[in-house]
Design a protein around this motif. Structure first.
Motif, short mmCIF file in Angstrom:
data_model
loop_
_atom_site.label_atom_id
_atom_site.label_comp_id
_atom_site.label_asym_id
_atom_site.label_seq_id
_atom_site.Cartn_x
_atom_site.Cartn_y
_atom_site.Cartn_z
N CYS A 147 14.89 15.38 -8.10
CA CYS A 147 15.90 14.45 -8.59
C CYS A 147 16.36 14.94 -9.95
O CYS A 147 15.59 14.96 -10.91
CB CYS A 147 15.30 13.05 -8.70
SG CYS A 147 16.27 11.92 -9.69
N ASP A 148 17.58 15.38 -10.01
CA ASP A 148 18.14 15.81 -11.29
C ASP A 148 19.01 14.68 -11.83
O ASP A 148 20.11 14.46 -11.35
CB ASP A 148 18.97 17.08 -11.10
CG ASP A 148 19.55 17.56 -12.42
OD1 ASP A 148 19.41 16.83 -13.42
OD2 ASP A 148 20.13 18.65 -12.43
N PRO A 149 18.49 13.95 -12.81
CA PRO A 149 19.21 12.76 -13.27
C PRO A 149 20.56 13.10 -13.92
O PRO A 149 21.37 12.23 -14.16
CB PRO A 149 18.26 12.14 -14.29
CG PRO A 149 17.38 13.26 -14.72
CD PRO A 149 17.26 14.19 -13.56
N LYS A 150 20.76 14.38 -14.20
CA LYS A 150 22.06 14.76 -14.78
C LYS A 150 23.10 15.00 -13.69
O LYS A 150 24.28 15.12 -13.96
CB LYS A 150 21.89 16.04 -15.62
CG LYS A 150 21.09 15.79 -16.88
CD LYS A 150 21.63 16.65 -18.03
CE LYS A 150 21.08 16.20 -19.36
NZ LYS A 150 19.60 16.24 -19.39
N MET A 151 22.60 15.16 -12.45
CA MET A 151 23.52 15.48 -11.36
C MET A 151 23.51 14.41 -10.27
O MET A 151 24.54 14.14 -9.67
CB MET A 151 23.09 16.81 -10.70
CG MET A 151 23.11 18.00 -11.61
SD MET A 151 24.80 18.44 -12.06
CE MET A 151 25.39 19.03 -10.48
N ASP A 152 22.34 13.85 -10.04
CA ASP A 152 22.15 13.06 -8.82
C ASP A 152 22.44 11.58 -9.03
O ASP A 152 21.53 10.75 -9.02
CB ASP A 152 20.72 13.26 -8.31
CG ASP A 152 20.71 13.38 -6.80
OD1 ASP A 152 21.77 13.14 -6.19
OD2 ASP A 152 19.64 13.70 -6.24
N PHE A 153 23.68 11.27 -9.24
CA PHE A 153 24.08 9.87 -9.31
C PHE A 153 25.46 9.75 -8.73
O PHE A 153 26.17 10.75 -8.58
CB PHE A 153 24.07 9.37 -10.76
CG PHE A 153 24.81 10.27 -11.70
CD1 PHE A 153 26.19 10.22 -11.78
CD2 PHE A 153 24.13 11.18 -12.49
CE1 PHE A 153 26.88 11.05 -12.62
CE2 PHE A 153 24.81 12.01 -13.35
CZ PHE A 153 26.19 11.95 -13.41
N ARG A 154 25.84 8.55 -8.37
CA ARG A 154 27.14 8.38 -7.71
C ARG A 154 27.67 6.99 -7.97
O ARG A 154 26.92 6.04 -8.14
CB ARG A 154 26.97 8.57 -6.20
CG ARG A 154 27.66 9.81 -5.67
CD ARG A 154 27.64 9.96 -4.17
NE ARG A 154 27.14 8.87 -3.41
CZ ARG A 154 26.04 8.95 -2.67
NH1 ARG A 154 25.33 10.05 -2.64
NH2 ARG A 154 25.65 7.91 -1.97
N MET A 155 28.96 6.90 -7.99
CA MET A 155 29.61 5.60 -7.98
C MET A 155 30.69 5.68 -6.92
O MET A 155 31.64 6.44 -7.06
CB MET A 155 30.22 5.30 -9.36
CG MET A 155 31.10 4.08 -9.41
SD MET A 155 30.28 2.54 -8.99
CE MET A 155 29.99 1.84 -10.58
N ASP A 156 30.48 4.96 -5.82
CA ASP A 156 31.45 5.01 -4.73
C ASP A 156 32.34 3.77 -4.76
O ASP A 156 31.85 2.65 -4.95
CB ASP A 156 30.73 5.06 -3.37
CG ASP A 156 29.93 6.34 -3.21
OD1 ASP A 156 30.37 7.37 -3.75
OD2 ASP A 156 28.87 6.30 -2.55
N GLN A 157 33.60 4.00 -4.55
CA GLN A 157 34.54 2.89 -4.43
C GLN A 157 35.67 3.36 -3.53
O GLN A 157 35.85 4.57 -3.36
CB GLN A 157 35.06 2.45 -5.82
CG GLN A 157 35.68 3.56 -6.66
CD GLN A 157 36.07 3.08 -8.05
OE1 GLN A 157 35.31 3.26 -9.00
NE2 GLN A 157 37.25 2.50 -8.18
N PRO A 158 36.42 2.44 -2.92
CA PRO A 158 37.45 2.89 -1.96
C PRO A 158 38.55 3.70 -2.65
O PRO A 158 38.88 3.45 -3.80
CB PRO A 158 38.01 1.58 -1.38
CG PRO A 158 37.62 0.53 -2.35
CD PRO A 158 36.36 0.98 -3.01
N GLU A 159 39.09 4.65 -1.90
CA GLU A 159 40.14 5.49 -2.46
C GLU A 159 41.42 4.72 -2.68
O GLU A 159 42.12 4.94 -3.66
CB GLU A 159 40.45 6.63 -1.47
CG GLU A 159 39.88 7.96 -1.86
CD GLU A 159 40.16 8.99 -0.80
OE1 GLU A 159 41.35 9.30 -0.58
OE2 GLU A 159 39.19 9.46 -0.17
N HIS A 160 41.71 3.85 -1.72
CA HIS A 160 43.00 3.16 -1.77
C HIS A 160 42.86 1.72 -1.30
O HIS A 160 42.15 1.44 -0.34
CB HIS A 160 44.00 3.90 -0.88
CG HIS A 160 45.38 3.37 -1.01
ND1 HIS A 160 46.04 2.74 0.02
CD2 HIS A 160 46.22 3.35 -2.07
CE1 HIS A 160 47.23 2.34 -0.41
NE2 HIS A 160 47.37 2.70 -1.66
#
Ligand SMILES: *[C@@H]1O[C@H](CO)[C@@H](O)[C@H](O)[C@H]1NC(C)=O
Ligand SMILES: *[C@@H]1O[C@H](CO)[C@@H](O)[C@H](O)[C@H]1NC(C)=O
Ligand SMILES: *[C@@H]1O[C@H](CO)[C@@H](O)[C@H](O)[C@H]1NC(C)=O
Length: 226
Positions: A26-39
């Protein structure tokens, strides 16, 4: 006996899964995400739900103190909402609501009473406390493109006969919408009429031919009789 065999097997499976989870780095500098709809799109005066889900590979602090913010325009746009500060930009006063149940990583930001000016890009941002790396924050890169359209009018002034038909139509672009249906109704009637006329003609022709044939037969019969 079946159960006594199954239990150790399940335990083994669980341990293997846990180990696999641990060894996946787990690389905390790389392994994160925020997903939201494109449109997303909504009518003027309506409400939009910007659903989001954030993800972090490592463990969170016992009290992660999750903070959600929203930025319009572009990635570094001016913050218009911050849940920690209970801040809402005056252009969006009383119009932004966060729904993020405690302990959840999915929720939504609601923008109410949409205005034409709200048509924009929106970027969700999260900040939280991690177990090993303290406060971390990240944001969606692509954001959500929000389109505001004009709501279809439910009552239209005009000739009464067309109004009822027009209201059932969904508005395509805001202008020039109501013309097509009355025209197509007319077309349907025309086609139906044409078919009826054709049917009558064919029936008439058939009857005439039958009558002529039978008359011909009668004449022949008479000739033969003579
Ligand atoms: C957003 O999430 C809610 C449930 O929280 C769901 O009912 C809704 O369909 C979602 N909307 C979109 C556009 O995915
Ligand atoms: C919200 O505001 C607080 C206080 O200024 C700040 O520490 C935090 O990072 C902000 N939240 C986000 C998600 O940017
Ligand atoms: C519809 O309205 C748009 C502006 O909102 C305009 O650019 C376009 O030419 C109009 N289309 C028609 C067919 O009138």
């Amino acid at each position: 006996m079946g159960l006594s065999l199954l239990l150790p097997l399940l335990l083994l499976l669980l341990l293997t899964t846990l180990q696999a989870g641990n060894s996946a780095r787990c690389d905390p500098k790389m392994d994160f995400r925020m997903d939201q709809p494109e449109h997303l799109s909504a009518p003027k005066g309506g409400t939009i739900h910007i659903n989001f889900t954030f993800y972090y590979c490592g463990a969170l602090a016992k009290d992660p103190r999750v903070s959600i913010a929203l930025r319009p325009d572009h990635f570094h746009g001016e913050v218009i909402y911050n849940s920690t500060r209970h801040f809402v930009h005056e252009d969006y006063k009383d119009r932004i609501i966060l729904n993020l149940p405690e302990g959840q990583k999915s929720g939504f930001l609601q923008i109410l009473n949409l205005r034409e000016e709200d048509e924009n890009m929106y970027f969700c941002r999260v900040q939280l406390k991690t177990q090993r790396f303290g406060l971390q924050s990240w944001q969606s890169i692509l954001g959500t493109k929000l389109t505001i359209y004009l709501a279809p009018k439910t009552t239209t002034k005009g000739p009464t006969s067309t109004v009822t038909i027009t209201t059932g139509l969904s508005v395509l672009e805001g202008n020039r919408t109501s013309v097509s249906l009355p025209l197509s109704v007319e077309a349907v009637v025309k086609v139906a009429l044409t078919i009826a006329v054709l049917k009558t003609a064919i029936l008439g022709l058939t009857l005439y031919l039958r009558w002529k044939t039978s008359k011909g037969l009668q004449t022949t019969a008479r000739t033969v009789a003579r």
